[in-house]
Design a protein around this motif. Structure first.
Motif, PDB file in Angstrom:
ATOM      1  N   ARG A 146       0.789  -1.223   0.000  1.00  0.00           N
ATOM      2  CA  ARG A 146       0.000   0.000   0.000  1.00  0.00           C
ATOM      3  C   ARG A 146       0.830   1.287   0.000  1.00  0.00           C
ATOM      4  O   ARG A 146       0.287   2.367  -0.214  1.00  0.00           O
ATOM      5  CB  ARG A 146      -0.912   0.015   1.238  1.00  0.00           C
ATOM      6  N   ASP A 147       2.124   1.193   0.312  1.00  0.00           N
ATOM      7  CA  ASP A 147       2.924   2.406   0.526  1.00  0.00           C
ATOM      8  C   ASP A 147       2.245   3.316   1.548  1.00  0.00           C
ATOM      9  O   ASP A 147       2.181   4.538   1.400  1.00  0.00           O
ATOM     10  CB  ASP A 147       3.162   3.166  -0.789  1.00  0.00           C
ATOM     11  N   GLU A 148       1.723   2.696   2.604  1.00  0.00           N
ATOM     12  CA  GLU A 148       1.035   3.404   3.685  1.00  0.00           C
ATOM     13  C   GLU A 148       1.508   2.795   4.990  1.00  0.00           C
ATOM     14  O   GLU A 148       1.554   1.576   5.132  1.00  0.00           O
ATOM     15  CB  GLU A 148      -0.479   3.241   3.535  1.00  0.00           C
ATOM     16  N   LEU A 149       1.889   3.639   5.938  1.00  0.00           N
ATOM     17  CA  LEU A 149       2.463   3.165   7.184  1.00  0.00           C
ATOM     18  C   LEU A 149       1.430   3.103   8.294  1.00  0.00           C
ATOM     19  O   LEU A 149       0.576   3.985   8.427  1.00  0.00           O
ATOM     20  CB  LEU A 149       3.618   4.067   7.616  1.00  0.00           C
ATOM     21  N   TYR A 150       1.539   2.047   9.095  1.00  0.00           N
ATOM     22  CA  TYR A 150       0.761   1.919  10.323  1.00  0.00           C
ATOM     23  C   TYR A 150       1.721   2.074  11.505  1.00  0.00           C
ATOM     24  O   TYR A 150       2.866   1.595  11.459  1.00  0.00           O
ATOM     25  CB  TYR A 150       0.094   0.554  10.408  1.00  0.00           C
ATOM     26  N   THR A 151       1.227   2.694  12.559  1.00  0.00           N
ATOM     27  CA  THR A 151       2.037   2.888  13.760  1.00  0.00           C
ATOM     28  C   THR A 151       1.948   1.667  14.666  1.00  0.00           C
ATOM     29  O   THR A 151       0.876   1.100  14.862  1.00  0.00           O
ATOM     30  CB  THR A 151       1.558   4.128  14.531  1.00  0.00           C
ATOM     31  N   ILE A 152       3.104   1.273  15.221  1.00  0.00           N
ATOM     32  CA  ILE A 152       3.142   0.228  16.234  1.00  0.00           C
ATOM     33  C   ILE A 152       3.169   0.930  17.586  1.00  0.00           C
ATOM     34  O   ILE A 152       4.151   1.562  17.946  1.00  0.00           O
ATOM     35  CB  ILE A 152       4.386  -0.667  16.077  1.00  0.00           C
ATOM     36  N   HIS A 153       2.091   0.845  18.328  1.00  0.00           N
ATOM     37  CA  HIS A 153       2.008   1.528  19.617  1.00  0.00           C
ATOM     38  C   HIS A 153       2.649   0.669  20.696  1.00  0.00           C
ATOM     39  O   HIS A 153       2.484  -0.535  20.739  1.00  0.00           O
ATOM     40  CB  HIS A 153       0.558   1.833  19.961  1.00  0.00           C
ATOM     41  N   GLY A 154       3.408   1.311  21.543  1.00  0.00           N
ATOM     42  CA  GLY A 154       4.123   0.617  22.603  1.00  0.00           C
ATOM     43  C   GLY A 154       4.983   1.619  23.336  1.00  0.00           C
ATOM     44  O   GLY A 154       4.488   2.443  24.101  1.00  0.00           O
ATOM     45  N   PRO A 155       6.303   1.604  23.068  1.00  0.00           N
ATOM     46  CA  PRO A 155       7.162   2.562  23.757  1.00  0.00           C
ATOM     47  C   PRO A 155       6.946   3.987  23.278  1.00  0.00           C
ATOM     48  O   PRO A 155       7.246   4.937  23.977  1.00  0.00           O
ATOM     49  CB  PRO A 155       8.572   2.070  23.404  1.00  0.00           C
ATOM     50  N   SER A 156       6.464   4.131  22.082  1.00  0.00           N
ATOM     51  CA  SER A 156       6.244   5.462  21.506  1.00  0.00           C
ATOM     52  C   SER A 156       5.331   5.290  20.304  1.00  0.00           C
ATOM     53  O   SER A 156       4.830   4.207  20.038  1.00  0.00           O
ATOM     54  CB  SER A 156       7.566   6.083  21.068  1.00  0.00           C
ATOM     55  N   GLN A 157       5.151   6.362  19.574  1.00  0.00           N
ATOM     56  CA  GLN A 157       4.410   6.276  18.313  1.00  0.00           C
ATOM     57  C   GLN A 157       5.375   6.429  17.136  1.00  0.00           C
ATOM     58  O   GLN A 157       4.973   6.845  16.055  1.00  0.00           O
ATOM     59  CB  GLN A 157       3.339   7.362  18.268  1.00  0.00           C
ATOM     60  N   LEU A 158       6.620   6.051  17.335  1.00  0.00           N
ATOM     61  CA  LEU A 158       7.645   6.307  16.332  1.00  0.00           C
ATOM     62  C   LEU A 158       8.067   5.057  15.565  1.00  0.00           C
ATOM     63  O   LEU A 158       8.871   5.143  14.650  1.00  0.00           O
ATOM     64  CB  LEU A 158       8.882   6.947  16.991  1.00  0.00           C
ATOM     65  N   ILE A 159       7.543   3.900  15.941  1.00  0.00           N
ATOM     66  CA  ILE A 159       7.817   2.683  15.186  1.00  0.00           C
ATOM     67  C   ILE A 159       6.684   2.478  14.193  1.00  0.00           C
ATOM     68  O   ILE A 159       5.514   2.530  14.544  1.00  0.00           O
ATOM     69  CB  ILE A 159       7.933   1.462  16.119  1.00  0.00           C
ATOM     70  N   LYS A 160       7.078   2.260  12.936  1.00  0.00           N
ATOM     71  CA  LYS A 160       6.087   2.204  11.856  1.00  0.00           C
ATOM     72  C   LYS A 160       6.306   0.961  11.008  1.00  0.00           C
ATOM     73  O   LYS A 160       7.401   0.397  10.977  1.00  0.00           O
ATOM     74  CB  LYS A 160       6.188   3.455  10.985  1.00  0.00           C
ATOM     75  N   MET A 161       5.261   0.588  10.279  1.00  0.00           N
ATOM     76  CA  MET A 161       5.330  -0.604   9.440  1.00  0.00           C
ATOM     77  C   MET A 161       4.396  -0.448   8.249  1.00  0.00           C
ATOM     78  O   MET A 161       3.293   0.085   8.381  1.00  0.00           O
ATOM     79  CB  MET A 161       4.934  -1.837  10.261  1.00  0.00           C
TER      80      MET A 161
END
Length: 317
Positions: free
Chosen positions: A108-123
């Motif tokens: 998709r060329d669209e990032l989802y945020t991985i919530h945990g330690p921050s909102q800065l990890i994306k996939m």
């Protein structure tokens, strides 16, 4: 014919330990825990066959004894999120190039945020079910108060899309990294139903969230049995009889205006996308259509629409 509880079971189908400890423990024990540096908590479950096929490379630690995996760069401090993002992105792109997973064919060329330690990890969005991370979306039900009673605008999904040909909520979509739920709702309403921005901003009402944990099937696109825990931000919008949604992108074929009875009949026939059925049950509960007087499984249904997920969820969006 499906009962309302059947609809919940179809979507929220990751086992509950209280229902069958053996099945739950066996499934969880088979999974690898996905963690990221800077977090002590698991942020997703990965199927063992995904671990076998994924081209991990040197910048991953895959511990087969503890069944844990995480991105790692020599000398990387836990607060260096950009390097972890790069490792995740490069790994998924390599897997896509190698044709390792069908689910990545819908890149998709669209990032989802991985919530945990921050909102800065994306996939990358299409890779999220491979890692079993919590994903977030918006769903809105548009309805009309007519002389014949409430009527609901129901779209039919385009045949070329996932869950093609099934019925959907009036407007729905995933929340991309950096996007607020309400702004996502406004955008999706324009893209999918041609609702004017001014109308949506003035009429739509926030109605909370629902959450569930699914094991995907082939209708979702790609491999079956990938993990998909989700949180959906819920919205209602009452519109006048002169407001008629029209398809704008290629997500839906058409819209039809149905009575509550017609929607309930279609639900019982399994004609709705599974998670959309849950959103409609929530809508019926909030509007006093589905009650403890007419639904014997009312308490279980209400509680199941708000499942506590085993991973960190967003503290802010």
């Amino acid at each position: 014919m499906k009962s309302n509880l059947d609809l919940v079971n179809e979507c929220d189908n990751f086992p509950y330990r209280d229902d069958d400890p053996d099945i739950y423990d066996k499934l969880v024990a088979s999974c690898y825990e996905f963690v990221v540096l800077g977090s002590r908590r698991t942020v997703g479950f990965v199927q063992p066959w995904v671990v076998e096929k994924m081209p991990w490379g040197k910048n991953w630690v895959v511990d087969h004894d503890k069944k844990r995996l995480f991105p790692y760069v020599e000398g990387l401090s836990p607060d260096k999120f950009s390097e972890q993002n790069q490792v995740i992105d490069e790994t998924l792109r390599t897997a896509r190039e190698k044709g390792a997973f069908k689910v990545l064919e819908k890149w998709r060329d669209e990032l989802y945020t991985i919530h945990g330690p921050s909102q800065l990890i994306k996939m990358e969005r299409s890779g999220s079910p491979l890692f079993g991370i919590v994903t977030y979306g918006v769903h809105m039900t548009a309805y009309v108060d007519t002389q014949e009673g409430m009527k609901i605008w129901v779209p039919k999904r385009a045949k070329g899309k996932t869950y093609g040909g099934l019925l959907d909520n009036t407007v729905a979509g995933g929340i991309a990294t950096g996007e607020q739920p309400f702004e996502c709702m406004v955008r999706e309403a324009a893209e999918e139903a041609s609702f004017p921005e001014g109308l949506v901003r003035s009429r739509v009402k926030s109605c909370g969230t629902i959450s569930y944990f699914s094991l995907r099937d082939k209708r979702a696109g790609g491999e079956s049995d990938l993990f998909q825990p989700e949180v959906q931000f819920v919205y209602d919008m009452e519109v006048g009889e002169d407001v008629i949604p029209k398809p704008c992108d290629d997500e839906v074929e058409d819209f039809r205006q149905w009575t509550v009875s017609e929607v309930q009949e279609a639900l019982s026939k399994g004609l709705f996308k599974p998670n959309c059925a849950l959103l409609l049950l929530d809508f019926f509960i909030r509007h006093g259509i589905l009650t403890a007087q007419n639904e014997k499984n009312y308490v279980e249904i209400v509680s199941r629409l708000h499942r506590k997920l085993p991973f960190p969820t967003a503290t802010a969006m």
